[in-house]
Design a protein around this motif. Structure first.
Motif, short mmCIF file in Angstrom:
data_model
loop_
_atom_site.label_atom_id
_atom_site.label_comp_id
_atom_site.label_asym_id
_atom_site.label_seq_id
_atom_site.Cartn_x
_atom_site.Cartn_y
_atom_site.Cartn_z
N ALA A 1 -1.50 -0.56 6.41
CA ALA A 1 -2.03 -1.59 5.77
C ALA A 1 -2.11 -1.11 4.28
N PHE A 2 -1.89 -2.34 3.38
CA PHE A 2 -2.26 -1.93 2.07
C PHE A 2 -2.94 -3.21 1.72
N VAL A 3 -4.23 -2.73 1.11
CA VAL A 3 -5.32 -3.87 0.64
C VAL A 3 -5.25 -3.42 -0.70
N ALA A 4 -5.42 -4.68 -1.84
CA ALA A 4 -5.87 -4.60 -3.16
C ALA A 4 -6.70 -5.35 -3.27
N ARG A 5 -7.32 -5.35 -4.65
CA ARG A 5 -8.32 -6.28 -4.81
C ARG A 5 -8.37 -6.03 -6.47
N ARG A 6 -8.33 -7.29 -7.23
CA ARG A 6 -8.35 -7.42 -8.47
C ARG A 6 -9.70 -7.10 -9.08
N CYS A 7 -9.61 -6.15 -10.30
CA CYS A 7 -10.56 -5.81 -10.82
C CYS A 7 -11.15 -7.06 -11.86
N PRO A 8 -12.54 -7.17 -11.48
CA PRO A 8 -13.36 -8.07 -11.98
C PRO A 8 -13.28 -8.19 -13.59
N SER A 9 -13.54 -9.40 -14.18
CA SER A 9 -13.51 -9.48 -15.68
C SER A 9 -14.98 -8.97 -15.93
N THR A 10 -15.01 -8.77 -17.43
CA THR A 10 -16.19 -8.06 -17.91
C THR A 10 -17.50 -8.61 -17.64
N ARG A 11 -17.61 -10.45 -17.41
CA ARG A 11 -18.64 -10.93 -17.21
C ARG A 11 -18.69 -11.28 -15.64
N ALA A 12 -17.93 -10.56 -14.60
CA ALA A 12 -18.23 -10.94 -13.34
C ALA A 12 -18.44 -9.62 -12.58
N VAL A 13 -19.22 -9.66 -11.61
CA VAL A 13 -19.55 -8.70 -10.76
C VAL A 13 -18.30 -8.35 -9.54
N SER A 14 -17.52 -9.41 -9.40
CA SER A 14 -16.45 -8.90 -8.20
C SER A 14 -15.38 -10.15 -8.49
N SER A 15 -14.41 -10.04 -7.88
CA SER A 15 -13.27 -10.89 -7.76
C SER A 15 -12.87 -11.45 -6.47
N GLU A 16 -12.63 -12.35 -5.99
CA GLU A 16 -12.17 -12.94 -4.73
C GLU A 16 -10.56 -12.64 -4.48
N ASP A 17 -9.66 -12.22 -5.52
CA ASP A 17 -8.42 -12.08 -5.58
C ASP A 17 -8.28 -10.93 -4.68
N SER A 18 -7.70 -11.12 -3.42
CA SER A 18 -7.24 -9.97 -2.68
C SER A 18 -5.91 -10.03 -1.85
N PHE A 19 -5.24 -9.00 -1.97
CA PHE A 19 -3.84 -8.87 -1.42
C PHE A 19 -3.94 -7.98 -0.33
N VAL A 20 -3.14 -8.39 0.93
CA VAL A 20 -3.04 -7.57 1.91
C VAL A 20 -1.70 -7.53 2.60
N ASP A 21 -1.11 -6.30 3.11
CA ASP A 21 0.20 -6.14 3.64
C ASP A 21 -0.01 -5.37 4.86
N VAL A 22 0.44 -5.86 5.90
CA VAL A 22 0.23 -5.19 7.15
C VAL A 22 1.56 -4.99 7.78
N GLY A 23 2.16 -3.63 8.28
CA GLY A 23 3.09 -3.53 9.15
C GLY A 23 3.00 -2.13 9.97
N VAL A 24 4.01 -1.78 10.46
CA VAL A 24 4.50 -0.57 11.02
C VAL A 24 4.49 0.39 10.12
N GLU A 25 5.19 0.51 8.92
CA GLU A 25 5.22 1.29 7.59
C GLU A 25 4.98 0.42 6.34
N VAL A 26 4.00 0.59 5.68
CA VAL A 26 3.85 -0.26 4.42
C VAL A 26 4.03 0.87 3.37
N GLN A 27 4.92 0.14 2.46
CA GLN A 27 4.94 1.01 1.06
C GLN A 27 4.00 0.36 0.19
N ILE A 28 3.78 1.14 -0.95
CA ILE A 28 2.79 0.79 -2.05
C ILE A 28 3.46 -0.25 -2.78
N PRO A 29 3.10 -1.43 -3.14
CA PRO A 29 4.06 -2.52 -3.70
C PRO A 29 3.79 -2.33 -5.25
N GLU A 30 4.75 -2.80 -5.86
CA GLU A 30 4.77 -2.82 -7.50
C GLU A 30 3.86 -3.61 -8.03
#
Length: 120
Positions: A79-108
């Protein structure tokens, strides 16, 4: 269930990517000079695993990074999971990316988009 880290990935705002590859089934020792981000790696992993707060210290990493990512070895694939870095005024971001498979490459950087959120 076993999950092992294959890569910790940082994406810059201009699309560049930097990956720290780790060996599975082994102890990985990360060394470097003081104040170079070694301790932030734990915070990056925690944040990508849906932490409610980004604990990566405000500073060079947070200013330079647009997304944090992890490539994971799962019991039955990867699996590849990624999360957007929050802006300077935020404590987190809900933007999440997930890709699951037998073999997963690091996306661009250009492929990263919100495919889910931390609840998903």
């Amino acid at each position: 269930m076993s999950i092992q880290l294959l890569d910790i990935v940082l994406y810059s705002h201009d699309g560049r990517m930097r990956a720290l590859s780790l060996r599975t089934g082994a102890v990985n020792v990360i060394t470097g000079a003081s104040k170079t981000g070694k301790s932030a790696l734990i915070d990056i992993v925690d944040y990508c695993f849906a932490s409610g707060e980004c604990r990566v210290p405000e500073g060079p990493i947070r200013r330079a990074v647009s997304w944090f990512g992890l490539r994971l070895q799962l019991a039955d694939g990867q699996a590849f999971v990624a999360r957007r870095c929050p802006s300077t005024r935020a404590v987190s971001s809900e933007d999440s990316f997930v890709d699951v498979g037998v073999e997963v490459q690091i996306p661009e950087h250009s492929a990263l988009r919100q495919t889910t959120n931390t609840k998903g």
